[in-house]
Write a protein that holds these residues in place. Structure first.
Motif, PDB file in Angstrom:
ATOM      1  N   GLU A  97      -0.228   4.183   0.367  1.00  0.00           N
ATOM      2  CA  GLU A  97      -0.732   5.067   1.420  1.00  0.00           C
ATOM      3  C   GLU A  97      -0.039   4.769   2.741  1.00  0.00           C
ATOM      4  O   GLU A  97       0.238   5.669   3.529  1.00  0.00           O
ATOM      5  CB  GLU A  97      -2.253   4.918   1.566  1.00  0.00           C
ATOM      6  N   MET A  98       0.257   3.488   2.971  1.00  0.00           N
ATOM      7  CA  MET A  98       0.934   3.109   4.207  1.00  0.00           C
ATOM      8  C   MET A  98       2.339   3.716   4.250  1.00  0.00           C
ATOM      9  O   MET A  98       2.764   4.250   5.271  1.00  0.00           O
ATOM     10  CB  MET A  98       1.002   1.590   4.298  1.00  0.00           C
ATOM     11  N   GLU A 157       3.327   6.359   2.551  1.00  0.00           N
ATOM     12  CA  GLU A 157       3.168   7.810   2.666  1.00  0.00           C
ATOM     13  C   GLU A 157       2.851   8.205   4.098  1.00  0.00           C
ATOM     14  O   GLU A 157       3.326   9.208   4.614  1.00  0.00           O
ATOM     15  CB  GLU A 157       2.058   8.282   1.734  1.00  0.00           C
ATOM     16  N   SER A 158       2.036   7.372   4.711  1.00  0.00           N
ATOM     17  CA  SER A 158       1.667   7.616   6.095  1.00  0.00           C
ATOM     18  C   SER A 158       2.904   7.600   6.987  1.00  0.00           C
ATOM     19  O   SER A 158       3.070   8.452   7.861  1.00  0.00           O
ATOM     20  CB  SER A 158       0.674   6.535   6.512  1.00  0.00           C
ATOM     21  N   ALA A 159       3.796   6.644   6.728  1.00  0.00           N
ATOM     22  CA  ALA A 159       5.022   6.558   7.517  1.00  0.00           C
ATOM     23  C   ALA A 159       5.911   7.776   7.266  1.00  0.00           C
ATOM     24  O   ALA A 159       6.529   8.309   8.194  1.00  0.00           O
ATOM     25  CB  ALA A 159       5.782   5.277   7.177  1.00  0.00           C
ATOM     26  N   ARG A 160       5.940   8.238   6.008  1.00  0.00           N
ATOM     27  CA  ARG A 160       6.730   9.439   5.707  1.00  0.00           C
ATOM     28  C   ARG A 160       6.191  10.633   6.481  1.00  0.00           C
ATOM     29  O   ARG A 160       6.929  11.400   7.084  1.00  0.00           O
ATOM     30  CB  ARG A 160       6.699   9.765   4.209  1.00  0.00           C
ATOM     31  N   LEU A 161       4.850  10.766   6.478  1.00  0.00           N
ATOM     32  CA  LEU A 161       4.235  11.887   7.189  1.00  0.00           C
ATOM     33  C   LEU A 161       4.421  11.755   8.688  1.00  0.00           C
ATOM     34  O   LEU A 161       4.409  12.739   9.413  1.00  0.00           O
ATOM     35  CB  LEU A 161       2.741  11.960   6.843  1.00  0.00           C
ATOM     36  N   ASP A 162       4.579  10.519   9.153  1.00  0.00           N
ATOM     37  CA  ASP A 162       4.832  10.307  10.576  1.00  0.00           C
ATOM     38  C   ASP A 162       6.255  10.709  10.952  1.00  0.00           C
ATOM     39  O   ASP A 162       6.648  10.578  12.109  1.00  0.00           O
ATOM     40  CB  ASP A 162       4.600   8.837  10.947  1.00  0.00           C
ATOM     41  N   GLY A 163       7.021  11.154   9.976  1.00  0.00           N
ATOM     42  CA  GLY A 163       8.339  11.683  10.273  1.00  0.00           C
ATOM     43  C   GLY A 163       9.489  10.726   9.987  1.00  0.00           C
ATOM     44  O   GLY A 163      10.625  11.008  10.342  1.00  0.00           O
ATOM     45  N   ALA A 164       9.205   9.584   9.343  1.00  0.00           N
ATOM     46  CA  ALA A 164      10.264   8.616   9.091  1.00  0.00           C
ATOM     47  C   ALA A 164      10.982   8.953   7.791  1.00  0.00           C
ATOM     48  O   ALA A 164      10.353   9.278   6.799  1.00  0.00           O
ATOM     49  CB  ALA A 164       9.685   7.210   9.019  1.00  0.00           C
ATOM     50  N   SER A 165      12.315   8.864   7.809  1.00  0.00           N
ATOM     51  CA  SER A 165      13.080   9.085   6.592  1.00  0.00           C
ATOM     52  C   SER A 165      12.973   7.842   5.722  1.00  0.00           C
ATOM     53  O   SER A 165      12.477   6.813   6.159  1.00  0.00           O
ATOM     54  CB  SER A 165      14.541   9.348   6.945  1.00  0.00           C
ATOM     55  N   LEU A 166      13.475   7.950   4.477  1.00  0.00           N
ATOM     56  CA  LEU A 166      13.402   6.804   3.561  1.00  0.00           C
ATOM     57  C   LEU A 166      14.029   5.558   4.175  1.00  0.00           C
ATOM     58  O   LEU A 166      13.498   4.461   4.070  1.00  0.00           O
ATOM     59  CB  LEU A 166      14.145   7.140   2.271  1.00  0.00           C
ATOM     60  N   ARG A 225       0.167  12.735  17.721  1.00  0.00           N
ATOM     61  CA  ARG A 225       1.358  13.514  17.352  1.00  0.00           C
ATOM     62  C   ARG A 225       1.184  14.999  17.599  1.00  0.00           C
ATOM     63  O   ARG A 225       2.144  15.755  17.533  1.00  0.00           O
ATOM     64  CB  ARG A 225       1.690  13.274  15.881  1.00  0.00           C
ATOM     65  N   TYR A 234      -0.094   0.186   9.896  1.00  0.00           N
ATOM     66  CA  TYR A 234       1.042  -0.705   9.690  1.00  0.00           C
ATOM     67  C   TYR A 234       0.633  -2.094  10.193  1.00  0.00           C
ATOM     68  O   TYR A 234       0.477  -2.296  11.400  1.00  0.00           O
ATOM     69  CB  TYR A 234       2.264  -0.201  10.448  1.00  0.00           C
ATOM     70  N   GLN A 274       8.270  14.424   5.785  1.00  0.00           N
ATOM     71  CA  GLN A 274       8.529  14.018   7.165  1.00  0.00           C
ATOM     72  C   GLN A 274       8.898  15.182   8.068  1.00  0.00           C
ATOM     73  O   GLN A 274       8.921  15.052   9.276  1.00  0.00           O
ATOM     74  CB  GLN A 274       9.612  12.928   7.233  1.00  0.00           C
ATOM     75  N   SER A 276       0.826  -1.200   0.000  1.00  0.00           N
ATOM     76  CA  SER A 276       0.000   0.000   0.000  1.00  0.00           C
ATOM     77  C   SER A 276       0.863   1.254   0.000  1.00  0.00           C
ATOM     78  O   SER A 276       1.660   1.472   0.915  1.00  0.00           O
ATOM     79  CB  SER A 276      -0.904  -0.027   1.238  1.00  0.00           C
ATOM     80  N   ILE A 278       9.168  -0.452   8.285  1.00  0.00           N
ATOM     81  CA  ILE A 278       7.907  -0.829   7.628  1.00  0.00           C
ATOM     82  C   ILE A 278       8.142  -1.879   6.543  1.00  0.00           C
ATOM     83  O   ILE A 278       7.588  -2.977   6.592  1.00  0.00           O
ATOM     84  CB  ILE A 278       7.222   0.403   6.981  1.00  0.00           C
TER      85      ILE A 278
END
Lengths: 313, 378
Positions: free
Chosen positions: A206-207, A209-218, B155, B91, B77, A204, A225
């Motif tokens: 979206e999942m 993207e969601s992690a990116r928005l949660d502040g995680a780098s690549l 958050r 997740y 991010q 997904s 994830i």
């Protein structure tokens, strides 16, 4: 009701159920199952023949059909003993390159596929890379044999670079094992990458993207994830790569070459096992083949469940 | 706490057939703590607009600023924005607790015990404390939805972005979550942009609604303003169920001439038309009054075609006796009316909307007792 009565009642219902099943079975189904049984037998006969042959004495091999069980006096485990004695050191050598090569190619394939799938790159840069990787899958082993030996023997003198290892008492034939690891990683990388890429494309977005928005780098997205969710595909790639590398004879012939070498992999020894000027020792060859196949079998059993999940994904 | 501003934002995609404009010159400002609902038909560019704010889609031209700082080139991010997706995007390999703490772990340096505390507080707020150790796959749709919300709330971001978060829920749960979400947003006071195609959500939830069509912003106003004083024919037709009746008419000698009827206009309306002759007359179904006999020149003889009883009201499809045009009226649920009946439809002069047929622009909206409107808006 007494125990006996209950048992009798049970038996009657069982008989009744059986009768019902038989009555409900159509002729078509009977034919279908008959064909399936015949086909299963057809596929299993070679394995069965191999197994029974491996435990026959020489006289039993001549006296009985290949698939027939040996008689009471025709059974011996002697050939298995000989085969294990001959192959054991090769087994160790094979594991020495098959395990690292499998793991490294799977990990690199996963990282490469992630890089080619998840981040938003320009299509113009991504497409040629993917085309190159796909092309890599179709290069036949035979086509690279000569360049490969040239590469290792003339350009990269791995034996010299590892002189400190030989100083420790390791025979310098083991340079061939290192070469095998690197060669198999390079050769396996395209197919591993492609398999992981197919898998990651179904993840997904979206999942992610969601992690990116949660502040995680690549890198963090991969670690926390993507990698934990790659289990089933790792099972597929590990099984595939391990079987492929374990069974490969061509590269070992070119890079290690002799079965007398202390670094000889199991396939090299197996190739010569049981054949001599006096003729073929069928029992020994069969026992050797089964023994050499045990690790691949173990890998299938070990990752079987994840494998099924990964293949269906 | 933040203000979000979009200035002439544009997004184009390259396709085989050339350039496709997804979002065209959108400018709007969202105040601190405001709840803006972006609504429009599917493919109107509303999700693209949201994704540009989130940094998931590049901006072709224009600027997005957060607290007066342009964030066009800030990575997703680093924007301090939380988004709730339609698919929830949880997740699957983490427990609910893991899902909720992930954002805090990645975006802050808070110690573990403080994160745990914040997660349990938020879980309490949403009533999902008992689910914290479960995996998303073990949860129902509604529970997953709450977790997705919790993941955003915990958050405490500058801005919430929500992309059709309720559309995967069944009707009853959706209505319930709508109210709850509204209350939560009010309590938390976080600036929120909420994208939906559902006009009920748009009308009921937002402080203001932004209506988007073909990538262009049609109107940004309070829900009631958009409903009663639409800027153009698109807005008028998009909001309201059943939607507004439209009739193509020409303005001739002080009268609107349609296929089936002639509608005399008062001097005030005539002036508003400002010489435009190709017009569209609009009237909302609930403004049409049904009567027994015609008593003035705004009454028209019609035949009932179909009646759809909704319980509290009847949706009545009417056919003009002359011509082929039809219209929809809503009548009280207790009105005895059935197909084939002859009724008189009264179109009150104060309730009509008149649009320019070419541009769609509203030339005249229904007159409202301004006191009523402002009272309703309070």
């Amino acid at each position: 009701m007494s125990d006996a009565e209950i048992r009798r009642a049970d038996a009657t219902t069982r008989v009744a159920r059986l009768r019902r099943t038989v009555q409900q079975t159509s002729p078509g189904e009977v034919v279908l199952y008959a064909v399936l049984v015949v086909m299963a037998g057809f596929y299993l006969v070679p394995i069965e023949s191999g197994l029974v042959t491996s435990i026959k004495t020489n006289t039993a091999i001549i006296g009985t059909a290949p698939y027939a069980p040996p008689g009471a006096n025709g059974v011996t485990l002697e050939k298995w003993g000989t085969a294990i004695d001959a192959l054991l050191r090769g087994m160790g050598n094979s594991l020495l390159y098959a395990v690292p090569a499998t793991v490294i190619s799977a990990v690199l394939g996963s990282v490469t596929a992630y890089g080619l799938t998840m981040p938003t790159w320009k299509r113009a840069y991504k497409a040629p890379l993917i085309a190159l990787i796909v092309a890599g899958i179709f290069i036949p082993y035979q086509a690279v044999l000569v360049p490969l030996t040239q590469f290792w023997s003339q350009w990269v003198g791995i034996a010299q670079h590892l002189s400190f290892v030989w100083a420790l008492g390791v025979p310098d034939d083991y340079a061939g094992i290192v070469e095998l690891v690197i060669t198999h990683v390079a050769y396996g990388l395209p197919i591993c990458t492609l398999l992981f890429r197919t898998y990651y494309k179904t993840m997904s977005t979206e999942m992610i993207e969601s992690a990116r928005l949660d502040g995680a780098s690549l890198r963090r997205v991969y670690r926390r994830i993507v990698l934990p969710l790659s289990g089933p595909m790792f099972a597929v790639v590990l099984i595939y790569q391990f079987t492929q590398i374990w069974n490969d004879l061509l590269f070992t012939l070119v890079l290690v070459s002799t079965e007398s070498s202390p670094a000889a992999p199991v396939v090299l020894i197996l190739a010569g096992l049981g054949s001599s000027l006096e003729g073929q020792d069928f029992a020994l060859r069969m026992a050797g083949a089964f023994f050499a196949a045990l690790p691949t079998l173990a890998v299938y059993i070990f990752f079987g469940e994840e494998f099924a999940e990964g293949v269906s994904a | 706490m933040a203000t979000l501003e979009l200035d002439s934002v544009r997004k184009t995609f390259q396709d085989d057939s050339g350039e496709i404009v997804a979002v065209d010159d959108v400018s709007t400002a969202i105040d601190d703590g405001e709840f803006l609902v972006v609504v429009g038909p599917s493919g109107c560019g509303k999700s693209t607009m949201l994704r540009m704010v989130a940094g998931l889609e590049s901006i072709t031209s224009g600027t997005v600023s957060l607290n007066n700082r342009v964030i066009n080139d800030v990575k997703s991010q680093d924007r301090d924005i939380a988004m709730v997706f339609q698919s929830y995007a949880l997740y699957p390999h983490m427990s609910v607790r893991g899902n909720m703490s992930f954002g805090l772990e990645e975006s802050t340096d808070l110690p573990d015990d403080q994160i745990a505390e914040m997660v349990s507080e938020t879980a309490e707020l949403l009533g999902i404390s008992n689910l914290l150790e479960r995996r998303p796959t073990d949860l129902s749709g509604g529970q997953q939805q709450r977790v997705a919300l919790g993941r955003a709330i915990v958050r405490d971001p500058e801005v919430f972005l929500m992309d059709e978060p309720l559309s995967n829920l069944d009707a009853k749960l959706r209505a319930q979550m709508r109210t709850e979400l509204q209350r939560l947003q009010e309590d938390l006071g976080v600036t929120t942009v909420y994208v939906t195609h559902d006009q009920t959500e748009a009308m009921t939830m937002g402080d203001r609604i932004a209506i988007l069509n073909d990538g262009r912003l049609q109107q940004v106003a309070t829900p009631l303003e958009c409903y009663h004083e639409p800027a153009n024919q698109f807005v008028a037709g998009f909001l309201g169920e059943p939607s507004m009746n439209f009739f193509d008419v020409r303005f001739e000698r002080g009268v609107l001439v349609g296929d089936a009827f002639e509608y005399p206009l008062g001097p005030e309306v005539r002036e508003a038309l400002d010489g435009t002759t190709d017009l569209v007359l609009g009237i909302r179904p609930e403004d049409i009054e049904l009567a027994e006999t015609a008593s003035n020149d705004h009454d028209f003889a019609t035949t009932v075609d179909v009646v759809e009883p909704m319980g509290d009201e009847n949706t009545v499809h009417l056919k003009f006796d002359e011509g082929v045009e039809t219209m929809i009226a809503t009548a009280d649920g207790f009105t005895r009316i059935s197909a084939g009946d002859d009724v008189v439809a009264r179109i009150p002069a104060e309730s009509i909307h008149v649009f320019d047929r070419e541009t769609g622009e509203a030339l005249r909206n229904r007159s409202l007792d301004s006191k009523t409107l402002s009272a309703a808006l309070e």
